[in-house]
Design a protein around this motif. Sequence first.
Motif, short mmCIF file in Angstrom:
data_model
loop_
_atom_site.label_atom_id
_atom_site.label_comp_id
_atom_site.label_asym_id
_atom_site.label_seq_id
_atom_site.Cartn_x
_atom_site.Cartn_y
_atom_site.Cartn_z
N TRP A 1 21.75 -7.14 -17.38
CA TRP A 1 20.51 -6.85 -16.68
C TRP A 1 19.99 -8.12 -16.01
CZ3 TRP A 1 17.40 -2.22 -17.55
CH2 TRP A 1 18.04 -1.27 -18.36
N GLY A 2 19.36 -7.94 -14.87
CA GLY A 2 18.60 -9.03 -14.31
C GLY A 2 17.24 -9.11 -15.00
N LYS A 3 16.41 -10.06 -14.57
CA LYS A 3 15.09 -10.22 -15.18
C LYS A 3 14.07 -9.27 -14.58
CE LYS A 3 15.70 -15.00 -16.63
NZ LYS A 3 15.18 -16.39 -16.57
N GLY A 4 14.44 -8.65 -13.47
CA GLY A 4 13.56 -7.66 -12.86
C GLY A 4 12.65 -8.23 -11.80
N THR A 5 12.16 -7.33 -10.95
CA THR A 5 11.19 -7.71 -9.93
C THR A 5 10.10 -6.63 -9.91
OG1 THR A 5 10.90 -8.36 -7.61
CG2 THR A 5 12.47 -6.58 -8.03
N LEU A 6 8.85 -7.08 -9.88
CA LEU A 6 7.72 -6.16 -10.00
C LEU A 6 7.34 -5.58 -8.65
CD1 LEU A 6 5.40 -4.87 -11.62
CD2 LEU A 6 4.09 -6.97 -11.21
N VAL A 7 7.25 -4.26 -8.61
CA VAL A 7 6.77 -3.54 -7.43
C VAL A 7 5.45 -2.85 -7.80
CG1 VAL A 7 7.20 -1.61 -5.87
CG2 VAL A 7 9.06 -3.16 -6.50
N THR A 8 4.42 -3.16 -7.04
CA THR A 8 3.12 -2.56 -7.27
C THR A 8 2.67 -1.85 -6.00
OG1 THR A 8 2.52 -4.33 -8.80
CG2 THR A 8 0.73 -2.95 -7.97
N VAL A 9 2.41 -0.54 -6.12
CA VAL A 9 2.00 0.27 -4.97
C VAL A 9 0.55 0.68 -5.19
CG1 VAL A 9 2.50 2.26 -3.53
CG2 VAL A 9 4.36 1.08 -4.75
N SER A 10 -0.31 0.25 -4.30
CA SER A 10 -1.73 0.58 -4.42
C SER A 10 -2.04 1.84 -3.62
CB SER A 10 -2.58 -0.58 -3.91
OG SER A 10 -2.33 -0.81 -2.54
N SER A 11 -3.02 2.59 -4.13
CA SER A 11 -3.39 3.85 -3.48
C SER A 11 -4.47 3.65 -2.43
CB SER A 11 -3.87 4.85 -4.53
OG SER A 11 -4.95 4.31 -5.24
N PRO B 1 2.10 5.35 -5.46
CA PRO B 1 1.62 4.60 -6.63
C PRO B 1 2.49 4.81 -7.87
CG PRO B 1 -0.23 5.56 -5.47
CD PRO B 1 1.01 6.09 -4.80
N GLU B 2 3.08 5.99 -8.00
CA GLU B 2 3.93 6.25 -9.17
C GLU B 2 5.27 5.51 -9.10
OE1 GLU B 2 2.42 8.50 -7.19
OE2 GLU B 2 3.68 10.29 -6.90
N ASP B 3 5.55 4.83 -8.00
CA ASP B 3 6.74 3.98 -7.93
C ASP B 3 6.49 2.61 -8.52
OD1 ASP B 3 7.31 5.35 -4.67
OD2 ASP B 3 8.38 5.87 -6.52
N THR B 4 5.24 2.33 -8.88
CA THR B 4 4.91 1.05 -9.48
C THR B 4 5.70 0.86 -10.77
OG1 THR B 4 2.70 0.99 -8.53
CG2 THR B 4 3.07 -0.29 -10.55
N ALA B 5 6.43 -0.25 -10.85
CA ALA B 5 7.30 -0.51 -12.00
C ALA B 5 7.96 -1.87 -11.82
CB ALA B 5 8.36 0.57 -12.12
N VAL B 6 8.59 -2.32 -12.88
CA VAL B 6 9.52 -3.43 -12.77
C VAL B 6 10.89 -2.83 -12.49
CG1 VAL B 6 10.60 -5.39 -13.91
CG2 VAL B 6 8.19 -4.85 -14.36
N TYR B 7 11.54 -3.32 -11.44
CA TYR B 7 12.84 -2.81 -11.02
C TYR B 7 13.92 -3.79 -11.45
CZ TYR B 7 10.66 0.90 -8.33
OH TYR B 7 9.96 2.02 -7.97
N TYR B 8 14.96 -3.22 -12.08
CA TYR B 8 16.05 -4.01 -12.64
C TYR B 8 17.38 -3.63 -11.99
CZ TYR B 8 12.75 -4.88 -16.48
OH TYR B 8 11.66 -5.23 -17.24
N CYS B 9 18.20 -4.63 -11.79
CA CYS B 9 19.58 -4.45 -11.36
C CYS B 9 20.46 -4.51 -12.60
CB CYS B 9 19.91 -5.57 -10.38
SG CYS B 9 21.58 -5.60 -9.78
N GLN C 1 0.83 -1.20 0.00
CA GLN C 1 0.00 0.00 0.00
C GLN C 1 0.87 1.25 0.00
OE1 GLN C 1 -2.67 -0.35 3.37
NE2 GLN C 1 -4.26 -1.24 2.07
N ALA C 2 0.30 2.33 -0.50
CA ALA C 2 1.00 3.60 -0.47
C ALA C 2 1.43 3.94 0.95
CB ALA C 2 0.11 4.71 -1.03
#
Length: 117
Positions: A107-117, A87-95, A13-14
């Motif tokens: 690049w890594g394959k990424g990890t999904l971050v979802t921020v709900s409002s 919520p605007e931080d929602t994205a796939v984050y890559y190393c 959550q936010a």
Amino acid sequence: QVQLVESGGGLVQAGGSLRLSCAASGFIFSINTMNWYRQAPGKQRELVATITSARTTTYEDSVKGRFTISRDNAENTVYLQMNSLKPEDTAVYYCIVRPRGYGIDYWGKGTLVTVSS
């Protein structure tokens, strides 16, 4: 063979926090600059944070004061502590790393971050 494996993403959550990890192998971790990028749906990939071998850090303006990048050279791991998530931080984050002498980015394959409002 260079490998980067991200973990720690999820739904939050936010206002909440997450800690991302990136386990690295296949190169000399301690001498290289490590980066976190993110890509939100429909947007271009952007650089979020960087940490050099000397542990100098830089951040994208929108995350300053909320995110902290760190590294553990004994564990070959880079972290991204994310607080006060929006919520605007929602994205796939890559190393990402460009190991010295390699000439290309990994690049890594990424990890999904979802921020709900």
